[in-house]
Design a protein around this motif. Structure first.
Motif, PDB file in Angstrom:
ATOM      1  N   LEU A 197      41.789  32.318 -35.744  1.00  0.00           N
ATOM      2  CA  LEU A 197      40.887  31.434 -36.480  1.00  0.00           C
ATOM      3  C   LEU A 197      40.184  30.516 -35.489  1.00  0.00           C
ATOM      4  N   ALA A 198      38.867  30.449 -35.595  1.00  0.00           N
ATOM      5  CA  ALA A 198      38.095  29.600 -34.672  1.00  0.00           C
ATOM      6  C   ALA A 198      38.638  28.170 -34.690  1.00  0.00           C
ATOM      7  N   GLU A 199      38.635  27.537 -33.540  1.00  0.00           N
ATOM      8  CA  GLU A 199      39.249  26.215 -33.425  1.00  0.00           C
ATOM      9  C   GLU A 199      38.600  25.202 -34.368  1.00  0.00           C
ATOM     10  N   ARG A 200      37.285  25.299 -34.535  1.00  0.00           N
ATOM     11  CA  ARG A 200      36.619  24.339 -35.426  1.00  0.00           C
ATOM     12  C   ARG A 200      37.031  24.555 -36.879  1.00  0.00           C
ATOM     13  N   ILE A 201      37.453  25.784 -37.209  1.00  0.00           N
ATOM     14  CA  ILE A 201      37.919  26.058 -38.570  1.00  0.00           C
ATOM     15  C   ILE A 201      39.358  25.574 -38.729  1.00  0.00           C
ATOM     16  N   GLN A 202      40.141  25.678 -37.642  1.00  0.00           N
ATOM     17  CA  GLN A 202      41.510  25.162 -37.706  1.00  0.00           C
ATOM     18  C   GLN A 202      41.525  23.665 -38.010  1.00  0.00           C
ATOM     19  N   VAL A 203      40.502  22.982 -37.546  1.00  0.00           N
ATOM     20  CA  VAL A 203      40.435  21.536 -37.797  1.00  0.00           C
ATOM     21  C   VAL A 203      40.447  21.237 -39.291  1.00  0.00           C
ATOM     22  N   SER A 204      39.872  22.149 -40.086  1.00  0.00           N
ATOM     23  CA  SER A 204      39.792  21.899 -41.529  1.00  0.00           C
ATOM     24  C   SER A 204      41.160  21.881 -42.190  1.00  0.00           C
ATOM     25  N   LEU A 205      42.179  22.434 -41.501  1.00  0.00           N
ATOM     26  CA  LEU A 205      43.525  22.460 -42.079  1.00  0.00           C
ATOM     27  C   LEU A 205      44.343  21.221 -41.733  1.00  0.00           C
ATOM     28  N   LEU A 206      43.818  20.378 -40.848  1.00  0.00           N
ATOM     29  CA  LEU A 206      44.591  19.212 -40.421  1.00  0.00           C
ATOM     30  C   LEU A 206      44.956  18.307 -41.592  1.00  0.00           C
ATOM     31  N   ASN A 207      43.968  17.963 -42.412  1.00  0.00           N
ATOM     32  CA  ASN A 207      44.250  17.076 -43.541  1.00  0.00           C
ATOM     33  C   ASN A 207      45.169  17.722 -44.557  1.00  0.00           C
ATOM     34  N   VAL A 208      45.035  19.041 -44.709  1.00  0.00           N
ATOM     35  CA  VAL A 208      45.894  19.724 -45.675  1.00  0.00           C
ATOM     36  C   VAL A 208      47.357  19.566 -45.286  1.00  0.00           C
ATOM     37  N   LEU A 209      47.646  19.669 -43.981  1.00  0.00           N
ATOM     38  CA  LEU A 209      49.024  19.627 -43.527  1.00  0.00           C
ATOM     39  C   LEU A 209      49.594  18.218 -43.449  1.00  0.00           C
ATOM     40  N   GLU A 210      48.780  17.256 -43.148  1.00  0.00           N
ATOM     41  CA  GLU A 210      49.311  15.910 -42.953  1.00  0.00           C
ATOM     42  C   GLU A 210      49.040  15.008 -44.153  1.00  0.00           C
ATOM     43  N   GLU A 211      47.747  14.792 -44.444  1.00  0.00           N
ATOM     44  CA  GLU A 211      47.405  13.884 -45.537  1.00  0.00           C
ATOM     45  C   GLU A 211      47.473  14.559 -46.904  1.00  0.00           C
ATOM     46  N   ARG A 212      47.562  15.905 -46.891  1.00  0.00           N
ATOM     47  CA  ARG A 212      47.643  16.679 -48.130  1.00  0.00           C
ATOM     48  C   ARG A 212      46.414  16.497 -49.000  1.00  0.00           C
ATOM     49  N   ASP A 213      45.253  16.372 -48.372  1.00  0.00           N
ATOM     50  CA  ASP A 213      44.028  16.315 -49.156  1.00  0.00           C
ATOM     51  C   ASP A 213      42.967  17.169 -48.467  1.00  0.00           C
ATOM     52  N   VAL A 214      41.807  17.310 -49.105  1.00  0.00           N
ATOM     53  CA  VAL A 214      40.715  18.080 -48.521  1.00  0.00           C
ATOM     54  C   VAL A 214      39.423  17.276 -48.595  1.00  0.00           C
ATOM     55  N   GLN A 215      38.508  17.592 -47.678  1.00  0.00           N
ATOM     56  CA  GLN A 215      37.185  16.996 -47.689  1.00  0.00           C
ATOM     57  C   GLN A 215      36.170  18.124 -47.606  1.00  0.00           C
ATOM     58  N   VAL A 216      35.132  18.059 -48.418  1.00  0.00           N
ATOM     59  CA  VAL A 216      34.112  19.093 -48.455  1.00  0.00           C
ATOM     60  C   VAL A 216      32.748  18.462 -48.213  1.00  0.00           C
ATOM     61  N   ARG A 217      32.132  18.840 -47.105  1.00  0.00           N
ATOM     62  CA  ARG A 217      30.781  18.387 -46.754  1.00  0.00           C
ATOM     63  C   ARG A 217      30.598  16.875 -46.937  1.00  0.00           C
ATOM     64  N   GLY A 218      31.583  16.116 -46.502  1.00  0.00           N
ATOM     65  CA  GLY A 218      31.449  14.669 -46.528  1.00  0.00           C
ATOM     66  C   GLY A 218      31.709  14.032 -47.872  1.00  0.00           C
ATOM     67  N   TYR A 219      32.072  14.796 -48.895  1.00  0.00           N
ATOM     68  CA  TYR A 219      32.380  14.186 -50.185  1.00  0.00           C
ATOM     69  C   TYR A 219      33.599  13.267 -50.049  1.00  0.00           C
ATOM     70  N   VAL A 220      33.530  12.161 -50.704  1.00  0.00           N
ATOM     71  CA  VAL A 220      34.697  11.295 -50.789  1.00  0.00           C
ATOM     72  C   VAL A 220      35.534  11.801 -51.958  1.00  0.00           C
ATOM     73  N   LEU A 221      36.267  12.868 -51.700  1.00  0.00           N
ATOM     74  CA  LEU A 221      37.037  13.535 -52.748  1.00  0.00           C
ATOM     75  C   LEU A 221      38.445  13.758 -52.226  1.00  0.00           C
ATOM     76  N   ARG A 222      39.378  13.042 -52.795  1.00  0.00           N
ATOM     77  CA  ARG A 222      40.761  13.204 -52.373  1.00  0.00           C
ATOM     78  C   ARG A 222      41.472  14.110 -53.370  1.00  0.00           C
ATOM     79  N   LEU A 223      41.920  15.252 -52.872  1.00  0.00           N
ATOM     80  CA  LEU A 223      42.707  16.168 -53.691  1.00  0.00           C
ATOM     81  C   LEU A 223      44.102  16.239 -53.080  1.00  0.00           C
ATOM     82  N   PRO A 224      45.051  15.537 -53.639  1.00  0.00           N
ATOM     83  CA  PRO A 224      46.410  15.565 -53.078  1.00  0.00           C
ATOM     84  C   PRO A 224      47.072  16.928 -53.344  1.00  0.00           C
ATOM     85  N   LEU A 225      46.785  17.879 -52.479  1.00  0.00           N
ATOM     86  CA  LEU A 225      47.247  19.241 -52.690  1.00  0.00           C
ATOM     87  C   LEU A 225      48.753  19.361 -52.493  1.00  0.00           C
TER      88      LEU A 225
END
Length: 477
Positions: A197-225
């Protein structure tokens, strides 16, 4: 491993509203709490926690159980064909069979814990009347093979132009089309070959693993996954060709090394479990294949960084079975039973599954044939230990030639066998003593004859001169 079958309908007595769900005494548990509780129940009951997984009982599985009990996201690290994906899929069996979700919600949101704006709004409006549906555990698992073209939208999500065209504004969180990870909310998500997986794509998983949320195109949207994230990786890719970025690696709680079967018996068990055999393949031939694979894993001419997959053993056994079935069809044999002569079909067709070291060009088939013969000799030496094959060698050398080949039926092989007592001994040692059919006996004695040839106590001639000979092999003096 095939995915578990989804039952047609959940049990009829399950609650259908959140009010009824609360009245039933149902309690919310996170996915990791759910896995931990079910794993502990199986451990206390002495049940098989990871069905279909062979050879990991004393090594990999204890580490995996500790990681799951600790509630860790984890990486399975091992060469190709070590059963990493199979192992990941068995973890799905540790989820509750049925779990409640908000009926009609885009994600699998628990009725007690809505996370999207739409579900929160419905929960506030409907209260105890909020409808509840039930999802089977097989629908709570998703996996993604990491490829360089995988996008953030694939994993996390992106703006849905259709929703925007319907009149919603770009600032509306409900214009988001969720990716695989949010859609696995309340489940298990697996990423195979994560370093690809490209390194820039791996970055997108950081919040999922730690903060347990996601961000999409700068939306202020917290999804506690609520997701258990499991990745697999090849050790070489893990450190060299590709890599897991350091912040992402740091967020995984456990790294577990897998391995190939540690002994021949486990390799045979694995082949028996996985191979789709179209003809009978006696145990001594499966042992030859297992030893052949293990010889390849120790050969300096093979690129061991790439590994020799367990799929090689499986494909080899299936090829041998197919060779026996072909012979039965051509010669009119009643039952197709594999014989040592069928092993010759393996090197030409399976060499493409191996990576050879540079400098071995042109010698691939010669190398495989040599290692296969060594495996035959090792198997015969072990299985026929203590058996005096001298009378068989003497009878064949003195003129009782035995003819076999890929077009020679078992009945013809048996007809040429000398009448010496050791033939029956060999048959009994190799599991053919109780069979009246010619196939198992021919297979057993062929192994003894090949052993005598490899130890230079018999000669072997091959006739490839004519169409009718078709690789006919004659053992003699």
């Amino acid at each position: 491993m095939s995915s578990p079958q989804l039952p047609a309908h959940p049990p009829a007595n399950l609650p259908t509203t959140v009010g009824a769900l609360r009245a039933s005494g149902h309690e919310y548990r996170s996915v990791k709490e759910e896995v931990r509780a079910n794993l502990l129940d199986r451990m206390r009951g002495g049940e098989n926690r990871f069905p279909g997984v062979v050879g990991f009982d004393e090594t990999v599985l204890p580490d995996l159980e500790r990681a799951l009990l600790a509630g860790h996201d984890l990486v399975l690290l091992g060469e190709r064909g070590q059963g990493k994906t199979r192992l990941i899929r068995t973890i799905v069996g540790l989820l509750d069979e049925w779990t409640p979700v908000i009926d009609g919600a885009e994600l699998n949101e628990h009725p007690y814990e809505p996370i999207t704006p739409a579900s929160r709004r419905r929960a506030a409006e409907l209260g105890d009347a909020l409808p509840v549906a039930w999802v089977h555990r097989s629908e709570r698992y998703a996996e993604k093979l990491a490829t360089p073209d995988t996008s953030v939208g694939d994993l996390i999500g992106d703006v849905d132009p259709i929703k925007v065209a319907e009149g919603r504004t770009l600032g509306d969180p409900e214009t988001i089309h969720f990716g695989l990870v949010p859609r696995t909310h309340r489940g298990i998500f697996a990423v195979n070959e994560l370093p690809d997986l490209a390194e820039r794509i791996q970055v997108s998983l950081l919040n999922v693993l730690e903060e347990r949320d996601v961000q999409v195109r700068g939306y202020v949207l917290r999804l506690p996954l609520d997701v258990l994230l499991i990745a697999s990786a090849n050790p070489e890719d893990y450190t060299n060709r590709g890599r897991i970025i350091t912040p992402l690696k740091d967020r995984f709680g456990a790294e577990i090394r897998t391995h190939y079967p540690l002994d021949v018996d486990l390799e045979v068990d694995l082949v028996r479990q996985e191979a789709q055999l179209v003809a009978e393949v006696p145990d001594h031939l499966l042992e030859v294949i297992a030893r052949f694979t293990r010889n390849l894993r120790g050969a300096s001419a093979i690129d061991q960084r790439s590994g020799v997959s367990a799929r090689f053993s499986v494909a080899a056994s299936e090829t041998v079975a197919a060779a026996a079935l072909r012979r039965a069809a051509v010669t009119g044999e009643d039952a197709a039973v594999a014989r040592p002569v069928d092993l010759e079909a393996v090197p030409p067709v399976l060499r493409g599954k191996l990576e050879f070291e540079s400098g071995e060009e042109g010698r691939e088939e010669e190398l495989l044939t040599h290692l296969l013969r060594r495996a035959i000799a090792e198997t015969a030496r072990k299985r026929l230990a203590g058996v005096d094959l001298g009378p068989l060698a003497d009878a064949v050398a003195e003129g009782r030639k035995v003819v076999t080949g890929e077009r020679v039926p078992a009945r013809d092989v048996v007809a040429t066998l000398p009448a010496v007592a050791v033939v029956r001994t060999v048959a009994e040692r190799l599991g053919a003593g109780d069979s009246e059919a010619p196939g198992p006996l021919a297979s057993a004695v062929e192994l003894a004859l090949e052993h005598l040839y490899l130890t230079r106590k018999l000669a072997k001639d091959r006739d490839d001169s004519g169409e009718d000979s078709d690789g006919q092999v004659t053992y003699g003096g």
